[in-house]
Design an enzyme around this catalytic site. Structure first.
Site, mmCIF file in Angstrom:
data_model
loop_
_atom_site.group_PDB
_atom_site.id
_atom_site.type_symbol
_atom_site.label_atom_id
_atom_site.label_comp_id
_atom_site.label_asym_id
_atom_site.label_seq_id
_atom_site.Cartn_x
_atom_site.Cartn_y
_atom_site.Cartn_z
ATOM 1 N N LYS A 33 0.826 -1.199 0.000
ATOM 2 C CA LYS A 33 0.000 0.000 0.000
ATOM 3 C C LYS A 33 0.864 1.255 0.000
ATOM 4 O O LYS A 33 0.680 2.171 -0.815
ATOM 5 C CB LYS A 33 -0.928 -0.006 1.221
ATOM 6 C CG LYS A 33 -1.987 1.099 1.190
ATOM 7 C CD LYS A 33 -2.738 1.185 2.497
ATOM 8 C CE LYS A 33 -3.457 -0.060 2.882
ATOM 9 N NZ LYS A 33 -4.509 -0.575 2.171
ATOM 10 N N ARG A 103 -3.848 2.837 8.294
ATOM 11 C CA ARG A 103 -4.086 1.564 7.617
ATOM 12 C C ARG A 103 -2.839 0.689 7.661
ATOM 13 O O ARG A 103 -1.714 1.181 7.714
ATOM 14 C CB ARG A 103 -4.467 1.795 6.149
ATOM 15 C CG ARG A 103 -5.805 2.479 5.916
ATOM 16 C CD ARG A 103 -6.082 2.568 4.429
ATOM 17 N NE ARG A 103 -7.429 3.011 4.122
ATOM 18 C CZ ARG A 103 -7.768 4.253 3.856
ATOM 19 N NH1 ARG A 103 -6.831 5.203 3.846
ATOM 20 N NH2 ARG A 103 -9.011 4.572 3.583
ATOM 21 N N MET A 114 -5.915 -7.462 8.252
ATOM 22 C CA MET A 114 -5.412 -6.586 9.312
ATOM 23 C C MET A 114 -6.357 -5.407 9.480
ATOM 24 O O MET A 114 -7.433 -5.383 8.898
ATOM 25 C CB MET A 114 -3.970 -6.177 8.999
ATOM 26 C CG MET A 114 -2.996 -7.334 9.100
ATOM 27 S SD MET A 114 -1.299 -6.876 8.737
ATOM 28 C CE MET A 114 -1.342 -6.695 6.954
ATOM 29 N N ARG A 359 -3.175 -1.873 -6.413
ATOM 30 C CA ARG A 359 -2.379 -3.088 -6.229
ATOM 31 C C ARG A 359 -2.666 -4.023 -7.384
ATOM 32 O O ARG A 359 -3.687 -3.897 -8.063
ATOM 33 C CB ARG A 359 -2.706 -3.771 -4.901
ATOM 34 C CG ARG A 359 -4.159 -4.177 -4.745
ATOM 35 C CD ARG A 359 -4.469 -4.616 -3.323
ATOM 36 N NE ARG A 359 -5.883 -4.862 -3.125
ATOM 37 C CZ ARG A 359 -6.457 -4.964 -1.938
ATOM 38 N NH1 ARG A 359 -5.737 -4.836 -0.850
ATOM 39 N NH2 ARG A 359 -7.747 -5.195 -1.840
ATOM 40 N N SER A 787 14.524 -42.368 -9.813
ATOM 41 C CA SER A 787 13.322 -41.556 -9.682
ATOM 42 C C SER A 787 13.105 -41.328 -8.189
ATOM 43 O O SER A 787 12.994 -42.291 -7.418
ATOM 44 C CB SER A 787 12.111 -42.257 -10.295
ATOM 45 O OG SER A 787 10.970 -41.429 -10.196
ATOM 46 N N CYS A 854 8.965 -38.551 -8.933
ATOM 47 C CA CYS A 854 7.589 -38.994 -9.176
ATOM 48 C C CYS A 854 6.717 -38.863 -7.948
ATOM 49 O O CYS A 854 5.607 -39.377 -7.917
ATOM 50 C CB CYS A 854 7.576 -40.444 -9.672
ATOM 51 S SG CYS A 854 8.285 -41.628 -8.519
ATOM 52 N N TYR A 874 13.513 -34.696 -15.433
ATOM 53 C CA TYR A 874 12.066 -34.572 -15.587
ATOM 54 C C TYR A 874 11.392 -34.582 -14.221
ATOM 55 O O TYR A 874 11.968 -35.000 -13.208
ATOM 56 C CB TYR A 874 11.495 -35.700 -16.449
ATOM 57 C CG TYR A 874 11.579 -37.083 -15.830
ATOM 58 C CD1 TYR A 874 10.561 -37.555 -14.999
ATOM 59 C CD2 TYR A 874 12.663 -37.927 -16.079
ATOM 60 C CE1 TYR A 874 10.631 -38.818 -14.431
ATOM 61 C CE2 TYR A 874 12.742 -39.184 -15.514
ATOM 62 C CZ TYR A 874 11.719 -39.630 -14.688
ATOM 63 O OH TYR A 874 11.791 -40.872 -14.111
#
Length: 899
Positions: A33, A103, A114, A359, A787, A854, A874
């Site tokens: 903010k 704020r 908040m 924002r 794996s 995996c 992978y």
């Protein structure tokens, strides 16, 4: 809070006073903010003057037992004087009072989590001045009562219910229904009641001193960083506790001052669809909290929106066309500056537009993709920037039905959001019922205290799964994600009585056949059938994923156990199967008996006879997988779970199985007792099972090799299966089974006259296999691929059962011991270090070693980024997480280039 014990040299940054001491890149220090208010002021946009107290002061506040540092006072006094001069007013002056809003603002958006206090600076004297200056006594006293309500709640800890009751009683006694019905005199009377109640609750009068008000508000807003809702929100969104919040103090502008005043919230594009159209709402003659409080119905911004929604209220465009034109110009400026869709808050005071916040807008996955693709078309973003702008995790929203956002929800209970998507169906309490009702064409939700592998046929037959126990990586959760089924796990308030066919939540009782809806994205369980929105994979989705595939290095495979899973995997872009769990192929009702016959066999000949019946089933499964994947790699894990998981638990089912197998109940009961273990996860499973019963390995290897030859001949494409031995800890275990598999390959080759090609590897799922990876991979004849089974590797490394870890991890999270649950996001320092060690040692002894993962972490974006940096080849995940993995791998590759 864990940061330093003293504030930074500069604790206060001004904006809108003719200077802006911050900018949009300072959100770490000024919060989102404060940083964006400073940026808007620098752009020359209409921003009320103010200042931001930094997050470093927040750190000092918590490090000093929730006391503000002495060094802050002169900075704040100088800043409040500066904004007073800019506004032409003086803070604390009864004749010309400066009123301010106080704020919160963390660097990550935490909407509503908040606290905020408006109209600070009013007291019994200055409220009269405000009434005189504005010529509107009602406005002045309405503003004062709002301040009293907020200050008493946030600073003095007086329950809001006290004020709600007083106001409702007054309206009821006087025949009023809306706050707008009250006059200035009414508000004066209510304010007296408020102040009497505050003194009764706190023992002290409401503070009249404006300096006391200001310091109380600043400390309380810092304190709201640790309120329960903020803590829960941070855990849900992986926001570190250490970030803290900034506090912004800003001159008030009043949307409730006159008929030409208003307040509103707007988006520069539609946050649901991503369409380039203004989206939002406003309230005339109101303050900011009125828009979200629901006490009045907001009105649309544009005439087009008013017509489409048939809103009874006039649009902002009709009521205040000049202010609306100004707002459109601001929107254009903000999108060009931030190069992203914005969410703004604004106030109009006597016709003049003021910007209170901007924002990056929260949006649906559908909107995020459209906005990203459109920004590339508009020349706002590059392809690479567009890829980085979309939250990879959010793509799961597009692949499952979801509950209509505006649907009413009769909430029964909230559990863990274990598998995304939503489903409605009849309650059933066991797998057999689910299967029977599916045959009748009925949709069911399988409700269990916890699931086990023997429930798989019921899970397959259900549209969703609900469990009272278990966590995000419990059996129910893992299987549901793999199958693309919604799942809510760990709904601890559920009391399930399967025998009675009922479940209870508090005083509510539901029985078999009642309809419920589960929302696997939120963890909510809803009474009755909720309206659904079906997934839509738009052209923009395909465009974005195609861009991702161009830039990623990591290959992406799927965990797929059945032809149905494999077809889904191909649809979502799998480049192979990284894990086919052979045990899941045997829980169908037409196969389980043969498997149970094998498990209960008393000797090897009997086991081989049962395995002979299993062989054609297993071979056909592999034929279908190989055909569907069309030459892409398929990694098949040999039978892994303990044998007792294939046997029933309930007395009724045990008796029925004894009859089906033609053995005595005593013999079957004894076999079940023999196989039962105290800790089966670390027991007789994986390679240990195959070494004890090598005939299982032989039959599985034969089925794989014969299927590969059949498909190779049929398609003309060579099929090279990857056979994975589970739970290896010693090289000798690997060698024993490698000899059996090699022997079967030679036998099938001799029988068929066809060459058998395959790769042999292992699953790294215990710490010893990671530490001894070099030995396991060493040539000759070592593992050709690894794996990482990170589900079990996490369990064995942390010494935590994933099914029982939830309360332990919740306690640890509350103490700030980690920022992400290790069964969801990989523990980089512990489990991740074992991954790095295994990679380095394995490839030192076998440079051609192929390495993948995996476990469930293969579909988690933060974990994928780690695997990419570590150099894996992978990742493999459930079919429905493939788009997430493809985008996350691309984002990791792009961030790697930026480092």
């Amino acid at each position: 809070m864990t940061r330093g014990s003293s504030a930074a040299a500069k604790g206060v940054y001004l904006f809108g006073t003719g200077t802006a001491e911050g900018d949009a890149d300072m959100s770490e220090l000024l919060g989102g903010k404060g940083a964006n208010l400073a940026e808007m002021a620098s752009l020359g946009l209409p921003v009320p003057p103010g200042f931001t107290i930094t997050t470093e002061v927040c750190a000092a506040y918590y490090a000093s037992d929730e006391k503000l540092p002495d060094s802050l006072k002169p900075e704040v006094l100088a800043a409040i004087d500066a904004i007073g001069k800019a506004a032409g007013r003086t803070f604390g002056d009864e004749d010309n009072p400066l009123l301010v809003a106080v704020r919160s603002g963390s660097r990550a958006s935490m909407p509503g989590m908040m606290d905020t206090i408006l109209n600070l600076g009013l007291n019994a004297r200055s409220v009269k001045t405000l009434a005189k200056k504005t010529g509107d006594e009602r406005f002045a006293y309405d503003s004062y009562r709002r301040f009293i309500e907020m200050y008493a709640d946030v600073v003095l800890n007086v329950d809001q219910g006290v004020f709600v009751d007083l106001l409702d009683n007054f309206k009821n006694l006087n025949g009023m229904s809306l706050d707008t019905d009250l006059t200035a005199e009414d508000w004066r009377e209510i304010i007296e009641d408020y102040q009497e109640a505050i003194e009764a609750e706190t023992g002290t009068p409401f503070p009249e001193d404006t300096s006391e008000q200001l310091w109380g508000a600043i400390a309380a807003v810092f304190g709201s960083w640790q309120n329960p809702r903020a803590i829960i929100y941070r855990r849900m969104h992986s926001i570190p506790d250490s970030w803290g919040t900034a506090v912004t103090v800003q001159a008030m502008v009043f949307g409730n001052m006159s008929e030409r005043s208003a307040t509103g919230v707007a988006f520069t594009r539609n946050p649901s669809t991503g369409e380039k159209e203004l989206y939002g709402e406003f309230l005339p003659k109101a303050q900011g909290e009125d828009v979200v409080a629901g006490i009045r119905t907001p009105q649309p911004l544009t005439e087009a929106a008013a017509e489409s929604s048939r809103s009874p209220g006039a649009s902002l465009e009709a009521l205040m066309p000049d202010a609306m034109r100004d707002l459109r110009r601001v929107f254009d400026r903000l999108e060009k500056r931030y190069r992203d869709m914005q969410d703004v808050e604004f106030t109009i005071e006597n016709g003049k537009l003021w910007m209170l916040q901007t924002r990056s807008a929260k949006r649906t996955a559908q909107a995020a993709i459209k906005v990203a693709v459109d920004f590339v078309k508009e020349g706002v973003l590059t392809m690479e920037e567009a890829l980085l702008s979309v939250d990879a995790q959010s793509l799961t929203q597009l692949l499952h039905p979801t509950i209509e956002p505006d649907a009413l929800r009769d909430l029964l209970v909230t559990g863990l959001p274990a598998s995304p998507g939503a489903a409605s169906g009849e309650i059933v309490f066991n797998a057999a019922e689910a299967e029977a009702l599916k045959v009748q064409g009925r949709q069911v939700i399988l409700v269990r205290t916890e699931t086990s592998p023997e429930d798989i046929h019921g899970m397959v037959s259900s549209v969703g799964i609900l469990t009272a126990r278990g966590g995000m990586t419990s059996h129910a959760a893992v299987v549901a994600r793999g199958m693309g089924l919604p799942c809510v796990a760990g709904a601890g308030q559920l009391r399930i009585d399967e025998e009675a066919g009922e479940m209870r939540v508090g005083q509510k009782r539901l029985v078999k056949g009642d309809i419920i809806t589960i929302d696997g994205a939120s963890g909510q369980v809803i009474n009755g059938r909720a309206p659904m929105r079906m997934p839509e994979l738009s052209g923009d989705f395909a465009t974005l994923i195609a861009w991702a595939d161009k830039v990623r290095r990591l290959k992406v495979r799927a965990n797929a156990d059945t032809p149905r899973d494999a077809l889904k995997a191909k649809t979502f872009g799998a480049e192979g199967i990284g894990l086919a769990r052979t045990e899941h192929m045997f829980f169908d009702s037409d196969r389980i008996l043969a498997m149970r016959e094998m498990v209960c066999a008393s000797d090897e000949p009997a086991r081989r006879a049962a395995l002979a019946r299993i062989l054609p089933m297993q071979r056909q499964d592999f034929v279908e997988l190989f055909e569907i994947m069309e030459g892409a790699p398929v990694t098949i894990r040999l039978l892994d779970p303990p044998l007792h998981e294939f046997l029933p638990r309930q007395p009724r089912e045990i008796e029925a199985l004894a009859k089906a197998l033609g053995i005595t109940l005593e013999k079957l009961t004894a076999r079940i007792a023999e196989l039962t273990e105290f800790n089966p996860m670390l027991g007789f499973r994986g390679c240990r099972l195959h070494i004890r019963y090598p005939e299982i390995t032989e039959v599985q290897a034969r089925a794989i090799f014969e299927a590969a030859i059949i498909v190779s001949k049929k398609t003309g494409k060579t099929v090279v299966p990857e056979i994975m031995i589970p739970l290896v800890a010693w090289r000798q275990e690997f060698d024993i089974l490698a000899v059996i598999i090699k022997g079967m390959a030679e036998a099938v080759q001799q029988e068929t006259g066809s060459k058998v090609e395959y790769q042999l590897g292992t699953m790294i799922e215990v710490p010893r296999s990671a530490l001894c990876a070099g030995e396991i991979a060493a040539e000759p004849n070592g593992a050709e691929f690894f794996s990482f089974g990170t589900n079990d590797l996490t369990q064995t490394t942390l010494g935590l059962s994933r099914d029982d870890a939830a309360p332990i991890l919740a306690n640890y999270a509350g103490r700030g011991m980690f920022e992400a649950e290790p069964f969801i996001t990989l523990d980089h320092d512990g489990v991740g270090e074992l991954v790095r060690i295994a990679m380095e040692r394995g490839r030192r002894w076998n440079r051609a070693l192929k390495v993948g993962i995996c476990g469930e972490h293969g579909g988690d974006p933060a974990s994928i980024a780690f695997f990419d940096r570590a150099g894996l080849d992978y990742v493999s995940c459930s079919p429905f997480r493939l788009p997430v993995a493809r985008l996350a791998a691309a984002q990791s590759a792009l961030r790697g280039k930026m480092r």
